[in-house]
Design a protein around this motif. Structure first.
Motif, PDB file in Angstrom:
ATOM      1  N   VAL A  12      96.482 129.098   4.934  1.00 19.97           N
ATOM      2  CA  VAL A  12      97.006 128.786   6.268  1.00 19.97           C
ATOM      3  C   VAL A  12      98.516 129.005   6.305  1.00 19.97           C
ATOM      4  O   VAL A  12      99.046 129.608   7.238  1.00 19.97           O
ATOM      5  CB  VAL A  12      96.642 127.337   6.676  1.00 19.97           C
ATOM      6  CG1 VAL A  12      97.409 126.901   7.910  1.00 19.97           C
ATOM      7  CG2 VAL A  12      95.144 127.213   6.903  1.00 19.97           C
ATOM      8  N   VAL A  13      99.207 128.548   5.282  1.00 18.28           N
ATOM      9  CA  VAL A  13     100.667 128.712   5.223  1.00 18.28           C
ATOM     10  C   VAL A  13     101.033 130.195   5.199  1.00 18.28           C
ATOM     11  O   VAL A  13     102.003 130.611   5.833  1.00 18.28           O
ATOM     12  CB  VAL A  13     101.256 127.970   4.003  1.00 18.28           C
ATOM     13  CG1 VAL A  13     102.711 128.344   3.766  1.00 18.28           C
ATOM     14  CG2 VAL A  13     101.109 126.463   4.181  1.00 18.28           C
ATOM     15  N   ASP A  18     103.143 129.031  13.362  1.00 14.22           N
ATOM     16  CA  ASP A  18     103.234 127.954  14.344  1.00 14.22           C
ATOM     17  C   ASP A  18     103.731 126.672  13.671  1.00 14.22           C
ATOM     18  O   ASP A  18     103.205 126.251  12.634  1.00 14.22           O
ATOM     19  CB  ASP A  18     101.864 127.718  14.981  1.00 14.22           C
ATOM     20  CG  ASP A  18     101.924 126.633  16.033  1.00 14.22           C
ATOM     21  OD1 ASP A  18     102.457 126.910  17.122  1.00 14.22           O
ATOM     22  OD2 ASP A  18     101.466 125.508  15.741  1.00 14.22           O
ATOM     23  N   THR A  19     104.726 126.062  14.264  1.00 18.25           N
ATOM     24  CA  THR A  19     105.350 124.871  13.692  1.00 18.25           C
ATOM     25  C   THR A  19     104.355 123.733  13.498  1.00 18.25           C
ATOM     26  O   THR A  19     104.363 123.068  12.458  1.00 18.25           O
ATOM     27  CB  THR A  19     106.516 124.404  14.584  1.00 18.25           C
ATOM     28  OG1 THR A  19     107.436 125.481  14.727  1.00 18.25           O
ATOM     29  CG2 THR A  19     107.234 123.223  13.971  1.00 18.25           C
ATOM     30  N   SER A  26     102.218 120.635   5.708  1.00 17.65           N
ATOM     31  CA  SER A  26     103.223 119.829   5.023  1.00 17.65           C
ATOM     32  C   SER A  26     102.759 118.384   4.864  1.00 17.65           C
ATOM     33  O   SER A  26     102.909 117.781   3.791  1.00 17.65           O
ATOM     34  CB  SER A  26     104.535 119.882   5.799  1.00 17.65           C
ATOM     35  OG  SER A  26     105.477 119.002   5.248  1.00 17.65           O
ATOM     36  N   MET A  27     102.178 117.847   5.913  1.00 14.26           N
ATOM     37  CA  MET A  27     101.692 116.468   5.863  1.00 14.26           C
ATOM     38  C   MET A  27     100.529 116.326   4.877  1.00 14.26           C
ATOM     39  O   MET A  27     100.392 115.292   4.214  1.00 14.26           O
ATOM     40  CB  MET A  27     101.275 116.002   7.257  1.00 14.26           C
ATOM     41  CG  MET A  27     102.438 115.934   8.240  1.00 14.26           C
ATOM     42  SD  MET A  27     103.793 114.886   7.692  1.00 14.26           S
ATOM     43  CE  MET A  27     103.024 113.291   7.788  1.00 14.26           C
ATOM     44  N   MET A  50     103.725 127.646  -3.977  1.00 14.71           N
ATOM     45  CA  MET A  50     103.828 128.037  -2.570  1.00 14.71           C
ATOM     46  C   MET A  50     105.279 128.132  -2.129  1.00 14.71           C
ATOM     47  O   MET A  50     105.661 129.073  -1.428  1.00 14.71           O
ATOM     48  CB  MET A  50     103.091 127.032  -1.679  1.00 14.71           C
ATOM     49  CG  MET A  50     101.605 127.178  -1.710  1.00 14.71           C
ATOM     50  SD  MET A  50     100.763 125.971  -0.663  1.00 14.71           S
ATOM     51  CE  MET A  50     101.681 126.046   0.844  1.00 14.71           C
ATOM     52  N   LEU A  51     106.078 127.171  -2.530  1.00  8.80           N
ATOM     53  CA  LEU A  51     107.495 127.210  -2.170  1.00  8.80           C
ATOM     54  C   LEU A  51     108.172 128.436  -2.766  1.00  8.80           C
ATOM     55  O   LEU A  51     108.951 129.119  -2.084  1.00  8.80           O
ATOM     56  CB  LEU A  51     108.200 125.936  -2.627  1.00  8.80           C
ATOM     57  CG  LEU A  51     107.900 124.693  -1.809  1.00  8.80           C
ATOM     58  CD1 LEU A  51     108.474 123.456  -2.477  1.00  8.80           C
ATOM     59  CD2 LEU A  51     108.440 124.839  -0.402  1.00  8.80           C
ATOM     60  N   ASP A  52     107.880 128.727  -4.021  1.00  4.33           N
ATOM     61  CA  ASP A  52     108.448 129.917  -4.660  1.00  4.33           C
ATOM     62  C   ASP A  52     108.044 131.185  -3.912  1.00  4.33           C
ATOM     63  O   ASP A  52     108.872 132.075  -3.683  1.00  4.33           O
ATOM     64  CB  ASP A  52     108.006 130.014  -6.123  1.00  4.33           C
ATOM     65  CG  ASP A  52     108.652 128.970  -7.016  1.00  4.33           C
ATOM     66  OD1 ASP A  52     109.664 128.357  -6.597  1.00  4.33           O
ATOM     67  OD2 ASP A  52     108.141 128.760  -8.137  1.00  4.33           O
TER      68      ASP A  52
END
Length: 68
Positions: A12-13, A18-19, A26-27, A50-52
């Motif tokens: 999904v990310v 979409d915010t 994130s939640m 994922m952040l990387d």
């Protein structure tokens, strides 16, 4: 089931901008990344990966914009 959930959130990310959708992801990670949970290490690894990936993607896009 945890691995399937983490894969789905990761997908999904990758696909959405979409915010509200990203905030829901994130939640989900916020709820799962409790150091008291036995799943914490697995979730934290996926979150870090994922952040990387997102940072790498941002850098590539930024380079493209700066080269134009």
């Amino acid at each position: 089931h945890l691995d399937a959930l983490l894969r789905q959130v990761r997908d999904v990310v990758e696909k959405h901008t979409d915010t509200d959708v990203l905030e829901a992801c994130s939640m989900t990670f916020h709820a799962l990344c409790n150091e008291e949970f036995t799943i914490y290490n697995r979730v934290d690894i996926v979150r870090s990966q994922m952040l990387d990936e997102q940072i790498d993607k941002f850098h590539r896009l930024l380079e493209d914009v700066l080269q134009e």
